[in-house]
Each structure stands twice: as structure tokens, then as C-alpha cells.
Design a protein around this motif. Structure first.
Motif, PDB file in Angstrom:
ATOM      1  N   ASP A   3     -49.302  34.158  18.384  1.00 65.24           N
ATOM      2  CA  ASP A   3     -50.540  34.153  19.153  1.00 65.24           C
ATOM      3  C   ASP A   3     -50.254  33.830  20.607  1.00 65.24           C
ATOM      4  O   ASP A   3     -49.368  33.033  20.922  1.00 65.24           O
ATOM      5  N   SER A  31     -53.897  30.677  13.575  1.00 65.87           N
ATOM      6  CA  SER A  31     -53.736  29.293  13.138  1.00 65.87           C
ATOM      7  C   SER A  31     -52.321  28.845  13.443  1.00 65.87           C
ATOM      8  O   SER A  31     -51.366  29.570  13.141  1.00 65.87           O
ATOM      9  N   ASP A  32     -52.190  27.700  14.048  1.00 65.34           N
ATOM     10  CA  ASP A  32     -50.875  27.122  14.363  1.00 65.34           C
ATOM     11  C   ASP A  32     -49.977  28.073  15.140  1.00 65.34           C
ATOM     12  O   ASP A  32     -48.780  28.170  14.890  1.00 65.34           O
ATOM     13  N   GLY A  33     -50.572  28.830  16.077  1.00 69.91           N
ATOM     14  CA  GLY A  33     -49.789  29.699  16.940  1.00 69.91           C
ATOM     15  C   GLY A  33     -49.412  31.037  16.345  1.00 69.91           C
ATOM     16  O   GLY A  33     -48.664  31.799  16.944  1.00 69.91           O
ATOM     17  N   VAL A  34     -49.934  31.343  15.147  1.00 68.87           N
ATOM     18  CA  VAL A  34     -49.624  32.618  14.492  1.00 68.87           C
ATOM     19  C   VAL A  34     -50.932  33.355  14.243  1.00 68.87           C
ATOM     20  O   VAL A  34     -51.913  32.758  13.805  1.00 68.87           O
TER      21      VAL A  34
END
Length: 75
Positions: A3, A31-34
Motif C-alpha cells: 500500500d 491492512s498493515d501496509g498491504v
């Protein structure tokens, strides 16, 4: 994919501007950079979809792009 700012813009540019494919719907979550996403498109044929997936995979933040064929639902 990973992301980041502008990733969605890069993907939609490939789909709508470079390949002139119309997007019917889009579902994107992060979520959590993905991020994960699913595009429902109008395409001329399977080759157009394959080319679109190949071009989307060229975006550095994208880790995979595959075709999922769904049955057309009757109204």
C-alpha cells in the motif's frame, strides 16, 4: 501489493487509459501496509484481460494480478 500513496491511481490509469477497458466495480482494502483488490471489468476478450494483468504487475507496488472468471448472473 504494498500500500502507498498513488497506487490505486496507477492501477486505474493502466486499466482505463492505457487499455481503454471500462471498470464495472472495484473493491480495494488495505491492512498493515498491504492492499488487496478486485476489479470487475468489461473486456473485449481474455487476451485483453491477460495484457491488463501483465501491465498491472509492472507497477512496482503490485505483487500479483490474475484473472478470475466469474459466471455472469442473470437479472
Amino acid at each position: 501489493g504494498i500500500d502507498g500513496v498513488g497506487v490505486l491511481n496507477k492501477i486505474t490509469r493502466v486499466v482505463s487509459e492505457e487499455l481503454a477497458v471500462n471498470i464495472r466495480s472495484m473493491d480495494i482494502s488495505a491492512s498493515d501496509g498491504v492492499f488487496t483488490g478486485r476489479l470487475n471489468i468489461y473486456a473485449h476478450d481474455a487476451r485483453d484481460v491477460q495484457k491488463m494483468c501483465e501491465n498491472i504487475k509492472k507497477i512496482k507496488e503490485v505483487k500479483s494480478a490474475i484473472r478470475i472468471q466469474e459466471q455472469e448472473q442473470e437479472l
